[in-house]
Enzyme design. Sequence first.
Site, mmCIF file in Angstrom:
data_model
loop_
_atom_site.group_PDB
_atom_site.id
_atom_site.type_symbol
_atom_site.label_atom_id
_atom_site.label_comp_id
_atom_site.label_asym_id
_atom_site.label_seq_id
_atom_site.Cartn_x
_atom_site.Cartn_y
_atom_site.Cartn_z
ATOM 1 N N LYS A 22 -16.152 -6.927 5.234
ATOM 2 C CA LYS A 22 -15.191 -8.268 5.387
ATOM 3 C C LYS A 22 -14.048 -8.757 6.655
ATOM 4 O O LYS A 22 -12.879 -9.061 6.913
ATOM 5 C CB LYS A 22 -13.967 -7.609 4.767
ATOM 6 C CG LYS A 22 -13.598 -7.285 3.145
ATOM 7 C CD LYS A 22 -12.521 -6.720 2.407
ATOM 8 C CE LYS A 22 -11.790 -6.822 1.122
ATOM 9 N NZ LYS A 22 -10.419 -6.797 0.365
ATOM 10 N N SER A 78 -3.346 -8.440 2.820
ATOM 11 C CA SER A 78 -3.359 -8.217 3.565
ATOM 12 C C SER A 78 -3.598 -9.638 5.274
ATOM 13 O O SER A 78 -3.118 -9.775 5.518
ATOM 14 C CB SER A 78 -4.721 -6.736 4.366
ATOM 15 O OG SER A 78 -4.075 -5.865 3.910
ATOM 16 N N ARG A 118 -2.023 -5.311 -8.833
ATOM 17 C CA ARG A 118 -0.498 -6.670 -7.598
ATOM 18 C C ARG A 118 -0.712 -7.789 -9.720
ATOM 19 O O ARG A 118 0.175 -7.614 -9.871
ATOM 20 C CB ARG A 118 -0.597 -7.096 -7.259
ATOM 21 C CG ARG A 118 -0.579 -6.738 -5.205
ATOM 22 C CD ARG A 118 -1.631 -6.829 -4.768
ATOM 23 N NE ARG A 118 -2.363 -6.864 -4.801
ATOM 24 C CZ ARG A 118 -3.837 -7.278 -3.488
ATOM 25 N NH1 ARG A 118 -2.949 -7.454 -2.120
ATOM 26 N NH2 ARG A 118 -5.320 -7.186 -3.862
ATOM 27 N N HIS A 173 0.837 -0.988 0.073
ATOM 28 C CA HIS A 173 0.439 -0.003 0.170
ATOM 29 C C HIS A 173 0.901 0.969 -0.146
ATOM 30 O O HIS A 173 0.237 2.510 -0.706
ATOM 31 C CB HIS A 173 -0.812 -0.119 0.728
ATOM 32 C CG HIS A 173 -2.361 -1.167 1.119
ATOM 33 N ND1 HIS A 173 -2.320 -1.987 2.452
ATOM 34 C CD2 HIS A 173 -3.058 -1.410 0.186
ATOM 35 C CE1 HIS A 173 -3.182 -2.731 2.336
ATOM 36 N NE2 HIS A 173 -3.614 -2.330 0.723
HETATM 37 P P1 ADP Z 1 -9.850 -3.352 -0.911
HETATM 38 O O1 ADP Z 1 -10.807 -4.121 0.419
HETATM 39 O O2 ADP Z 1 -10.565 -2.236 -1.165
HETATM 40 O O3 ADP Z 1 -9.187 -4.541 -1.612
HETATM 41 P P2 ADP Z 1 -7.690 -3.211 0.001
HETATM 42 O O4 ADP Z 1 -7.017 -2.389 1.221
HETATM 43 O O5 ADP Z 1 -7.078 -4.604 0.091
HETATM 44 O O6 ADP Z 1 -8.248 -3.071 -0.331
HETATM 45 O O7 ADP Z 1 -7.204 -2.483 -1.099
HETATM 46 C C1 ADP Z 1 -6.600 -1.650 -1.316
HETATM 47 C C2 ADP Z 1 -6.260 -1.204 -2.594
HETATM 48 O O8 ADP Z 1 -4.660 -1.088 -2.648
HETATM 49 C C3 ADP Z 1 -6.121 -2.196 -4.036
HETATM 50 O O9 ADP Z 1 -6.840 -1.682 -4.846
HETATM 51 C C4 ADP Z 1 -5.629 -3.308 -3.562
HETATM 52 O O10 ADP Z 1 -5.048 -3.545 -4.941
HETATM 53 C C5 ADP Z 1 -3.518 -2.127 -3.509
HETATM 54 N N1 ADP Z 1 -3.113 -3.464 -2.846
HETATM 55 C C6 ADP Z 1 -2.878 -3.763 -2.195
HETATM 56 N N2 ADP Z 1 -2.437 -4.651 -1.778
HETATM 57 C C7 ADP Z 1 -1.019 -4.349 -2.655
HETATM 58 C C8 ADP Z 1 0.173 -4.312 -3.011
HETATM 59 N N3 ADP Z 1 0.641 -5.374 -2.548
HETATM 60 N N4 ADP Z 1 0.895 -4.159 -4.417
HETATM 61 C C9 ADP Z 1 -0.554 -3.560 -4.524
HETATM 62 N N5 ADP Z 1 -1.545 -3.046 -4.697
HETATM 63 C C10 ADP Z 1 -1.845 -3.679 -3.525
#
Ligand code: ADP
Length: 162
Positions: free
Chosen positions: A41, A128, A90, A17
């Site tokens: 979630k 995460s 990703r 992130h």
């Molecule tokens: P959501 O529930 O909205 O998917 P997340 O916190 O899981 O929330 O992810 C928020 C954004 O960050 C999403 O676009 C996700 O693809 C991106 N993201 C999460 N982890 C990574 C990572 N390791 N590299 C790049 N983007 C990421």
Amino acid sequence: MNIGVYPGTFDPITHGHTDIITRSLRVFDKVIVAVAPNLGKSPLFDLAERVEMVKLATKDLAQVEVEPFEGLLVQYVRQRGARAVIRGLRAISDFEHEFQMALINRRLDQTVESVFFMPREEYSYLTSSIIKEVASLGGPVKDFVHPEVAKRLHQRLRRHHP
Ligand code: ADP
């Protein structure tokens, strides 16, 4: 000012992130990290804790604001005077969901663009969820999250591993 909104659950924030936030600051003057409750979630950390951890992990980055948000994303983006939604991609597996979200958001408000950034390769498999799994099994997560986040993960999940 060119403002982008980076929405997500951030349960918890990882280096993946922060990599996306750092990259987006090369394109936007200001990035607002919008932390969603996303109770569907069943997050491990409550909203206030997630906001606090995002603040900690981004404290050295100028022009980042962190706040909780609820409701329709495009409405929030407009309210904050932003132009774009920032998301991370990703792997191909992210594409379908992100594609759907971007198109529905466009349908809801044509003035809001979605912008995607790719993380460093070493973070491209980082989620995460996988971090929570490693931490719950007592594994080290220090290479993937801010030290304070690692501490809280171990504290929170310790009860599973006495
Ligand atoms: P959501 O529930 O909205 O998917 P997340 O916190 O899981 O929330 O992810 C928020 C954004 O960050 C999403 O676009 C996700 O693809 C991106 N993201 C999460 N982890 C990574 C990572 N390791 N590299 C790049 N983007 C990421």
